[in-house]
Every structure is written in structure tokens, then in C-alpha cells.
Scaffold this motif. Structure first.
Motif, PDB file in Angstrom:
ATOM      1  N   GLY A 162      10.914  -9.895  -5.573  1.00 52.40           N
ATOM      2  CA  GLY A 162       9.516  -9.741  -5.203  1.00 52.40           C
ATOM      3  C   GLY A 162       8.980 -11.117  -4.855  1.00 52.40           C
ATOM      4  O   GLY A 162       9.707 -12.121  -4.951  1.00 52.40           O
ATOM      5  N   SER A 163       7.712 -11.179  -4.452  1.00 55.38           N
ATOM      6  CA  SER A 163       7.151 -12.487  -4.097  1.00 55.38           C
ATOM      7  C   SER A 163       5.656 -12.556  -4.318  1.00 55.38           C
ATOM      8  O   SER A 163       4.968 -11.534  -4.396  1.00 55.38           O
ATOM      9  N   TRP A 172       0.607 -10.591  -3.297  1.00 54.38           N
ATOM     10  CA  TRP A 172       1.841 -10.378  -4.031  1.00 54.38           C
ATOM     11  C   TRP A 172       2.415  -8.995  -3.789  1.00 54.38           C
ATOM     12  O   TRP A 172       1.737  -8.112  -3.287  1.00 54.38           O
ATOM     13  N   THR A 173       3.670  -8.819  -4.179  1.00 53.67           N
ATOM     14  CA  THR A 173       4.357  -7.535  -4.102  1.00 53.67           C
ATOM     15  C   THR A 173       3.593  -6.553  -4.986  1.00 53.67           C
ATOM     16  O   THR A 173       3.441  -6.788  -6.183  1.00 53.67           O
ATOM     17  N   LYS A 174       3.102  -5.483  -4.373  1.00 55.85           N
ATOM     18  CA  LYS A 174       2.273  -4.515  -5.114  1.00 55.85           C
ATOM     19  C   LYS A 174       3.105  -3.411  -5.768  1.00 55.85           C
ATOM     20  O   LYS A 174       2.719  -2.876  -6.800  1.00 55.85           O
ATOM     21  N   GLU A 175       4.228  -3.041  -5.176  1.00 57.72           N
ATOM     22  CA  GLU A 175       5.044  -1.972  -5.750  1.00 57.72           C
ATOM     23  C   GLU A 175       5.929  -2.535  -6.860  1.00 57.72           C
ATOM     24  O   GLU A 175       6.213  -3.736  -6.885  1.00 57.72           O
ATOM     25  N   PRO A 176       6.369  -1.674  -7.776  1.00 56.22           N
ATOM     26  CA  PRO A 176       7.263  -2.138  -8.836  1.00 56.22           C
ATOM     27  C   PRO A 176       8.538  -2.748  -8.248  1.00 56.22           C
ATOM     28  O   PRO A 176       9.087  -2.240  -7.286  1.00 56.22           O
ATOM     29  N   VAL A 177       8.988  -3.849  -8.854  1.00 57.93           N
ATOM     30  CA  VAL A 177      10.229  -4.495  -8.445  1.00 57.93           C
ATOM     31  C   VAL A 177      11.306  -3.986  -9.394  1.00 57.93           C
ATOM     32  O   VAL A 177      11.242  -4.208 -10.604  1.00 57.93           O
TER      33      VAL A 177
END
Length: 137
Positions: free
Chosen positions: A98-99, A87-92
């Protein structure tokens, strides 16, 4: 007797009215989710069709941060060891996407119905993402 019958009828009507009101408020409460106004998934159910045996298949669940604060995926947990999420690790950031990708190993023939449980930081509700399909030779 007649007064008693009318009293019961009135009591029954009152009880029915009381019963109907909580049902309506429960339906309203069920429509409102902790995710509302914070995150919106494009799809929560993806059918990957037919995969070949021992050829892993990956699906991607995309979402948009519809809130006013950065959105962070705290964890994505599969329902079993045959599915691996990423998954998207950085803040969205608000308004951004994100995914969560889920890879199924396709090591068993037949129908597939797997779930990935997603938790966002600061949101008490777990999101269930479903991938379905079939594995054939």
C-alpha cells in the motif's frame, strides 16, 4: 568498620546489578514495536531534493503488510496545512503493498521538514513519515 565497608560494597554491587537489568529489559522492549510483524515501510524518511517555488512536490511512502490480517489505514494527518496526504483506502492484504502520498505545496522558500502521522486500524502506535527538501526559485 571493615564489615560495614564490605556490606556497603556488596549493597552497591547489588544495586548496580539491579539497575543494569531493567536497562537491558527496557532496550529489549524498545526494540519490539506494535508494528513489528504487521507493517514494514520501504522508507520512513524521503528527501525530495530541491523543488521550485509554487510547484507542488509529491513523495510516496510504500509499505508491505507483513502480518496475517488485512491492514487498514485509519488516518494520515499532516503536521501542517501545507502538506496533503492521500493513502490506500482499501484493506491491504497480507504480503501486499500500500502507499501514502504526501504533497507539499512549495509556497515558501527555504528548507522543508514535514511529517505525516499515520494510524492503522487495530495498531496503537502512530507511524511518523518525514519528507524533507528545499524550495528555491
Amino acid at each position: 568498620m571493615l564489615c560495614l565497608g564490605i556490606g556497603l560494597l556488596a549493597a552497591g554491587s547489588s544495586a548496580m546489578a539491579q539497575t543494569q537489568q531493567p536497562v537491558a529489559s527496557t532496550q529489549t522492549a524498545a526494540a519490539k514495536s506494535p508494528l513489528d510483524g504487521k507493517v514494514k515501510f520501504k522508507e520512513e524518511n524521503i528527501d525530495f531534493g530541491t523543488a521550485k517555488l509554487n510547484k507542488p512536490v509529491t513523495v510516496e511512502f510504500t509499505f508491505t503488510n507483513t502480518g496475517k490480517e488485512p491492514l487498514i489505514i485509519q488516518n494520515a494527518q499532516p503536521s501542517c496545512g501545507c502538506t496533503t496526504p492521500d493513502w490506500t483506502k482499501e484493506p491491504v492484504m497480507p504480503g501486499k503493498k500500500g502507499s501514502i502520498k504526501a504533497t507539499y505545496n512549495a509556497a515558501t522558500l527555504g528548507q522543508v521538514n514535514k511529517t505525516v502521522f499515520v494510524n492503522f486500524k487495530g495498531i496503537p502506535q502512530t507511524v511518523e513519515l518525514h519528507l524533507r527538501g528545499k524550495v528555491a526559485q
